[in-house]
Write a protein that holds these residues in place. Structure first.
Motif, PDB file in Angstrom:
ATOM      1  N   THR A  50     -35.442 -35.997 -48.009  1.00 42.75           N
ATOM      2  CA  THR A  50     -36.038 -34.842 -48.696  1.00 42.75           C
ATOM      3  C   THR A  50     -35.008 -34.006 -49.474  1.00 42.75           C
ATOM      4  O   THR A  50     -35.386 -33.188 -50.316  1.00 42.75           O
ATOM      5  N   THR A  51     -33.715 -34.228 -49.200  1.00 38.15           N
ATOM      6  CA  THR A  51     -32.668 -33.446 -49.881  1.00 38.15           C
ATOM      7  C   THR A  51     -32.748 -33.529 -51.405  1.00 38.15           C
ATOM      8  O   THR A  51     -32.542 -32.516 -52.093  1.00 38.15           O
ATOM      9  N   PRO A  52     -33.065 -34.700 -52.017  1.00 35.80           N
ATOM     10  CA  PRO A  52     -33.166 -34.735 -53.485  1.00 35.80           C
ATOM     11  C   PRO A  52     -34.258 -33.830 -54.051  1.00 35.80           C
ATOM     12  O   PRO A  52     -34.282 -33.570 -55.249  1.00 35.80           O
ATOM     13  N   TYR A  53     -35.131 -33.327 -53.182  1.00 36.75           N
ATOM     14  CA  TYR A  53     -36.236 -32.480 -53.633  1.00 36.75           C
ATOM     15  C   TYR A  53     -36.004 -31.006 -53.300  1.00 36.75           C
ATOM     16  O   TYR A  53     -36.904 -30.188 -53.464  1.00 36.75           O
ATOM     17  N   GLU A  54     -34.805 -30.642 -52.850  1.00 36.43           N
ATOM     18  CA  GLU A  54     -34.553 -29.287 -52.379  1.00 36.43           C
ATOM     19  C   GLU A  54     -34.533 -28.253 -53.502  1.00 36.43           C
ATOM     20  O   GLU A  54     -34.586 -27.055 -53.238  1.00 36.43           O
ATOM     21  N   THR A  63     -33.932 -25.251 -50.815  1.00 28.05           N
ATOM     22  CA  THR A  63     -34.387 -25.299 -49.431  1.00 28.05           C
ATOM     23  C   THR A  63     -35.022 -26.658 -49.191  1.00 28.05           C
ATOM     24  O   THR A  63     -35.490 -27.317 -50.137  1.00 28.05           O
ATOM     25  N   LEU A  64     -35.056 -27.088 -47.959  1.00 27.20           N
ATOM     26  CA  LEU A  64     -35.677 -28.365 -47.615  1.00 27.20           C
ATOM     27  C   LEU A  64     -37.118 -28.138 -47.192  1.00 27.20           C
ATOM     28  O   LEU A  64     -37.402 -27.238 -46.398  1.00 27.20           O
ATOM     29  N   PRO A  65     -38.053 -28.933 -47.697  1.00 29.37           N
ATOM     30  CA  PRO A  65     -39.445 -28.819 -47.256  1.00 29.37           C
ATOM     31  C   PRO A  65     -39.642 -29.548 -45.923  1.00 29.37           C
ATOM     32  O   PRO A  65     -38.765 -30.287 -45.472  1.00 29.37           O
ATOM     33  N   LEU A  66     -40.791 -29.344 -45.318  1.00 24.41           N
ATOM     34  CA  LEU A  66     -41.123 -30.100 -44.105  1.00 24.41           C
ATOM     35  C   LEU A  66     -41.236 -31.583 -44.426  1.00 24.41           C
ATOM     36  O   LEU A  66     -40.821 -32.439 -43.633  1.00 24.41           O
ATOM     37  N   ALA A  67     -41.802 -31.885 -45.601  1.00 29.11           N
ATOM     38  CA  ALA A  67     -42.008 -33.283 -45.988  1.00 29.11           C
ATOM     39  C   ALA A  67     -42.239 -33.364 -47.490  1.00 29.11           C
ATOM     40  O   ALA A  67     -42.480 -32.352 -48.155  1.00 29.11           O
ATOM     41  N   VAL A  68     -42.150 -34.584 -48.002  1.00 27.80           N
ATOM     42  CA  VAL A  68     -42.447 -34.867 -49.408  1.00 27.80           C
ATOM     43  C   VAL A  68     -43.498 -35.963 -49.452  1.00 27.80           C
ATOM     44  O   VAL A  68     -43.361 -36.995 -48.783  1.00 27.80           O
ATOM     45  N   GLY A  97     -38.786 -32.535 -62.031  1.00 30.85           N
ATOM     46  CA  GLY A  97     -37.756 -31.692 -61.443  1.00 30.85           C
ATOM     47  C   GLY A  97     -36.766 -31.129 -62.448  1.00 30.85           C
ATOM     48  O   GLY A  97     -35.671 -30.726 -62.074  1.00 30.85           O
ATOM     49  N   THR A  98     -37.140 -31.087 -63.731  1.00 32.26           N
ATOM     50  CA  THR A  98     -36.232 -30.577 -64.761  1.00 32.26           C
ATOM     51  C   THR A  98     -36.450 -29.094 -65.061  1.00 32.26           C
ATOM     52  O   THR A  98     -35.763 -28.523 -65.893  1.00 32.26           O
ATOM     53  N   GLY A  99     -37.418 -28.466 -64.397  1.00 32.95           N
ATOM     54  CA  GLY A  99     -37.705 -27.056 -64.637  1.00 32.95           C
ATOM     55  C   GLY A  99     -36.505 -26.181 -64.345  1.00 32.95           C
ATOM     56  O   GLY A  99     -35.678 -26.495 -63.482  1.00 32.95           O
ATOM     57  N   LEU A 100     -36.414 -25.040 -65.032  1.00 33.37           N
ATOM     58  CA  LEU A 100     -35.231 -24.189 -64.940  1.00 33.37           C
ATOM     59  C   LEU A 100     -35.512 -22.810 -64.354  1.00 33.37           C
ATOM     60  O   LEU A 100     -34.672 -21.913 -64.450  1.00 33.37           O
ATOM     61  N   SER A 101     -36.676 -22.634 -63.720  1.00 33.60           N
ATOM     62  CA  SER A 101     -36.979 -21.323 -63.138  1.00 33.60           C
ATOM     63  C   SER A 101     -37.268 -21.402 -61.647  1.00 33.60           C
ATOM     64  O   SER A 101     -37.702 -20.405 -61.058  1.00 33.60           O
ATOM     65  N   GLY A 102     -37.052 -22.548 -61.033  1.00 38.39           N
ATOM     66  CA  GLY A 102     -37.316 -22.675 -59.596  1.00 38.39           C
ATOM     67  C   GLY A 102     -38.790 -22.808 -59.278  1.00 38.39           C
ATOM     68  O   GLY A 102     -39.200 -22.602 -58.131  1.00 38.39           O
ATOM     69  N   GLY A 103     -39.606 -23.177 -60.260  1.00 41.15           N
ATOM     70  CA  GLY A 103     -41.037 -23.320 -60.027  1.00 41.15           C
ATOM     71  C   GLY A 103     -41.384 -24.439 -59.064  1.00 41.15           C
ATOM     72  O   GLY A 103     -42.413 -24.401 -58.398  1.00 41.15           O
ATOM     73  N   ALA A 104     -40.524 -25.449 -58.973  1.00 43.02           N
ATOM     74  CA  ALA A 104     -40.775 -26.570 -58.057  1.00 43.02           C
ATOM     75  C   ALA A 104     -39.890 -26.498 -56.815  1.00 43.02           C
ATOM     76  O   ALA A 104     -39.771 -27.477 -56.083  1.00 43.02           O
ATOM     77  N   MET A 105     -39.262 -25.328 -56.583  1.00 39.50           N
ATOM     78  CA  MET A 105     -38.450 -25.195 -55.379  1.00 39.50           C
ATOM     79  C   MET A 105     -39.349 -25.238 -54.154  1.00 39.50           C
ATOM     80  O   MET A 105     -40.400 -24.587 -54.112  1.00 39.50           O
ATOM     81  N   PRO A 503     -35.964 -15.380 -53.097  1.00 36.97           N
ATOM     82  CA  PRO A 503     -36.431 -15.931 -51.832  1.00 36.97           C
ATOM     83  C   PRO A 503     -35.551 -16.980 -51.184  1.00 36.97           C
ATOM     84  O   PRO A 503     -35.704 -17.237 -50.014  1.00 36.97           O
ATOM     85  N   GLU A 504     -34.665 -17.607 -51.910  1.00 36.89           N
ATOM     86  CA  GLU A 504     -33.776 -18.591 -51.280  1.00 36.89           C
ATOM     87  C   GLU A 504     -32.343 -18.260 -51.639  1.00 36.89           C
ATOM     88  O   GLU A 504     -32.038 -17.855 -52.750  1.00 36.89           O
ATOM     89  N   LEU A 505     -31.443 -18.448 -50.718  1.00 38.51           N
ATOM     90  CA  LEU A 505     -30.064 -18.103 -50.950  1.00 38.51           C
ATOM     91  C   LEU A 505     -29.365 -19.178 -51.783  1.00 38.51           C
ATOM     92  O   LEU A 505     -29.649 -20.361 -51.635  1.00 38.51           O
ATOM     93  N   PRO A 506     -28.439 -18.776 -52.653  1.00 41.67           N
ATOM     94  CA  PRO A 506     -27.714 -19.764 -53.454  1.00 41.67           C
ATOM     95  C   PRO A 506     -26.782 -20.590 -52.593  1.00 41.67           C
ATOM     96  O   PRO A 506     -26.096 -20.066 -51.739  1.00 41.67           O
ATOM     97  N   ARG A 507     -26.781 -21.891 -52.828  1.00 39.74           N
ATOM     98  CA  ARG A 507     -25.865 -22.783 -52.113  1.00 39.74           C
ATOM     99  C   ARG A 507     -25.267 -23.720 -53.130  1.00 39.74           C
ATOM    100  O   ARG A 507     -25.931 -24.626 -53.635  1.00 39.74           O
ATOM    101  N   PHE A 508     -24.005 -23.520 -53.498  1.00 39.05           N
ATOM    102  CA  PHE A 508     -23.350 -24.351 -54.501  1.00 39.05           C
ATOM    103  C   PHE A 508     -22.436 -25.361 -53.808  1.00 39.05           C
ATOM    104  O   PHE A 508     -21.908 -25.071 -52.739  1.00 39.05           O
TER     105      PHE A 508
END
Length: 508
Positions: A50-54, A63-68, A97-105, A503-508
Motif C-alpha cells: 500500500t506504500t505506493p498509494y500513500e 499516510t497509509l490506508p487500511l487497504a487498496v 496519482g498525478t494530482g498536485l493538491s492531495g485529493g487522492a491522499m 491533516p497529514e504531517l509532511p514526511r520527506f
C-alpha cells in the motif's frame, strides 16, 4: 508559526485516529469484505503493497490506508462501495496519482479505490466526434486513438502523458490550450459513475443538452467527493491544418503581463498563451534547450492554429500587439519541430524545477490577467520574506498561475516556510480578485485557503451539495471543504501570523 506536532490539538475535519488495536481489527474486517467482492489479486493490505498509494503528486502529505482495492469492472466498483458503506469505511478514489493538491491522499481509517485497471477505449465515433473511455485511460491516449480520424482531445495538462481522464474529470483539468478550447468541463459530454451507496448514475448525455438540472457541470471538478467515475464520453475536435508559435521576450514582468491583457483586449483568442519568468526560463533552458532568451525578464509563448491563412493573419496581429507593449525580441516558429521545441520548455517546467532544488511546491491560483505583473512583484517580495526561491510559470491567457517554490524537504523549517509562502500567494490571488485554484483542485493542500475565499454560508452550501450526493460523508471526506471550526482556528492563528497544519504531517 505553529509546529506540526500541535496538529491534533486543532479542530479539523477528520475524526480522531483509532487506537492501533481497533485499527487492526477494522482492517481485518475490511479485507474480509473486499475479498468477498474482488479477486485476491485486486486487494492490497500489507504496508509494502500500500506504500505506493500513500500520496499523490503532492508528496509532502502522506499516510497509509487500511487497504487498496483495484476493481476491474463496474460491478466490482459497485460491490466494493456497498460493502464500505455498510461498514462505514471512507473511500478515496484514485486515478493515475498525478494530482498536485492531495485529493487522492488516503485516509488512515479508509480504503483507496484505484481505477488504474479501467483503461479501455470503448469507442471512437469519428462522425459524432466523440470518444467513450474508461477513467483509467491516459489523457494523451485519447488523442492517439483519435489521430487516424484527424481528431484529437483538446485539454492537455502538462502531465497528459500520465494523467488519467477520470482524474481530469475530478479536478476539471486544463492545460496550455484551455484558453481557446476550454477546460475538461467544456469537453465532456457524459459521465457514468457509482455513488457511495452503490447506485449507478449518469450525468449529461450524448445529445446537445440533457433534461433536468445540469448536474454534469456540478460533478466535473467535484474532486471524487460525489461518486466514482466508471465511464466518460468526451468531445473530439478536428486537428488544425497548421499551427505556429510566437516566442516573445520582455525586459520587464509587468510589460509581459500587460501584453497578455492587450492580446485579449484586441479580440484575439490564441490556442495557447503561456508565460515564464527569468528563473523558470533559465531552469528549463538548461534542461531541454528550447531556445529561450536567457536575458529576458519574462517570455511569452503565443500559439495560433487553424488554416494557413487564419494563422498568418493572427500571427501578424499578435506580433503587432507584442511590439506595441514593448517586446524586445519576437521569434516565430518556422517548422513543426521548432514549434514543439518552443513548447517543450513550458511542458517541462516542473521537471526542470526538480533539477534545481531537492523539492519544490507547485501552487495553483488564478487572477485577472491585468494583475499578472502585480502578483509577480508581490511574489518577489515574498521570496525575501520567506528566504526561498520561486520560479513562475503560468497559463497567462486565463490568469492561472503556477509558482514553483523551491525548498529542501530535509529541513523542516524550510518546509514550514514553503507552506506559509504558498498560502500567502493564494491569499494574494483572492485579494487581487482571483481564486485559490485554477485546475489542481483544493484537496488537502488548499483547505485552509478555502476559509479565506468563501464565507461560512457559502461553505455550508458546499457541504449541502456534498450531502445530496453522499449523505454518509464517506466518499473522499475531509477534503476540499473546511468545517466552520477549522476556519475559526485558522482565523485565530492567521491573526498571530501562524499556520494551521494540514491533516497529514509532511514526511520527506
Amino acid at each position: 508559526m505553529v509546529e506540526s506536532s500541535t496538529y491534533k490539538e486543532m479542530a479539523v475535519n477528520a475524526p480522531a485516529e483509532l487506537p492501533a488495536e481497533k485499527l487492526e481489527a477494522r482492517q481485518r474486517e475490511l479485507v474480509q469484505a473486499l475479498n468477498a467482492c474482488l479477486p485476491s489479486h485486486c486487494v492490497l493490505h500489507r504496508s509494502e503493497d500500500t506504500t505506493p498509494y500513500e500520496c499523490d503528486g503532492l508528496a509532502a502529505y502522506r499516510t497509509l490506508p487500511l487497504a487498496v482495492a483495484l476493481p476491474e469492472t463496474e460491478i466490482q466498483v459497485q460491490r466494493v462501495l456497498q460493502a464500505c458503506h455498510r461498514l462505514g469505511v471512507p473511500v478515496v478514489p484514485r486515478g493515475a496519482g498525478t494530482g498536485l493538491s492531495g485529493g487522492a491522499m488516503p485516509i488512515r481509517e479508509g480504503l483507496v479505490m484505484s481505477l488504474a485497471r479501467f483503461k479501455k477505449i470503448l469507442n471512437v465515433d469519428s462522425y459524432a466526434r466523440t470518444a467513450t473511455v474508461q477513467p483509467g485511460v491516459r489523457n494523451l491516449a485519447i488523442s492517439e486513438a483519435a489521430a487516424p480520424y484527424g481528431l484529437y482531445y483538446a485539454p492537455d495538462p502538462s502531465s497528459q502523458i500520465a494523467c488519467s481522464i477520470g482524474g481530469n474529470v475530478a479536478e476539471n483539468s486544463g492545460g496550455v490550450h484551455c484558453l481557446k478550447y476550454g477546460l475538461t468541463v467544456h469537453n465532456v459530454l457524459r459521465v457514468r459513475a457509482v455513488t457511495m451507496e452503490g447506485e449507478i448514475v449518469e450525468f449529461g448525455s450524448l445529445a446537445l443538452d440533457s433534461p433536468g438540472l445540469d448536474l454534469l457541470s456540478v460533478f466535473v471538478g467535484s474532486e471524487g467527493m460525489f461518486a466514482v467515475v466508471t465511464e466518460v464520453t468526451v468531445k473530439l475536435i478536428p486537428k488544425p491544418q497548421t499551427a505556429q508559435v510566437i516566442l516573445a521576450s520582455f525586459d520587464d514582468l509587468e510589460k509581459g503581463g500587460d501584453a497578455v491583457a492587450g492580446i485579449i483586449a484586441a479580440g484575439i483568442i490564441p490556442a495557447g498563451l503561456e508565460m515564464m519568468d527569468k528563473p523558470a526560463t533559465r531552469a528549463v533552458e538548461e534542461f531541454v534547450k528550447a531556445g529561450y532568451d536567457l536575458d529576458a525578464a519574462a517570455i511569452l509563448l503565443c500559439e495560433s492554429d487553424g488554416t494557413p491563412a487564419e494563422v498568418a493573419e493572427e500571427i501578424e496581429r499578435v506580433s503587432a500587439v507584442l511590439t506595441r507593449y514593448g517586446a524586445t525580441r519576437i521569434q516565430i516558429s518556422r517548422s513543426e519541430a521548432e514549434r514543439l521545441r518552443f513548447w517543450s520548455g513550458r511542458k517541462n517546467a516542473f521537471p526542470a524545477a526538480g533539477r534545481m532544488s531537492p523539492d519544490y511546491y507547485c501552487m495553483d491560483g488564478t487572477i485577472p490577467r491585468r494583475s499578472i505583473g502585480t502578483l509577480l512583484k508581490r511574489i518577489g517580495l515574498m521570496e525575501e520574506r520567506y528566504q526561498l526561491r520561486c520560479m513562475n510559470v503560468f497559463h497567462a491567457g486565463d490568469g492561472n498561475m503556477h509558482p514553483l517554490i523551491l525548498f529542501n524537504g530535509n529541513d523542516h523549517d524550510e518546509w514550514l516556510r514553503a507552506e506559509a509562502f504558498g498560502a500567502d500567494i493564494l491569499e494574494a490571488c483572492v485579494e487581487l480578485g482571483g481564486t485559490i485554484t485554477g485546475e489542481h483542485g483544493v484537496g488537502v493542500e488548499k483547505i485552509n485557503s478555502m476559509c479565506v475565499q468563501f464565507s461560512p454560508e457559502e461553505r455550508d452550501t458546499f457541504f449541502a451539495i456534498k450531502h445530496a450526493f453522499d449523505p454518509a460523508r464517506l466518499l473522499n471526506p475531509d477534503k476540499a471543504i473546511p468545517t466552520r471550526a477549522r476556519c475559526a482556528d485558522y482565523g485565530r492563528l492567521h491573526v498571530r501570523g501562524g499556520l494551521l497544519p494540514h491533516p497529514e504531517l509532511p514526511r520527506f
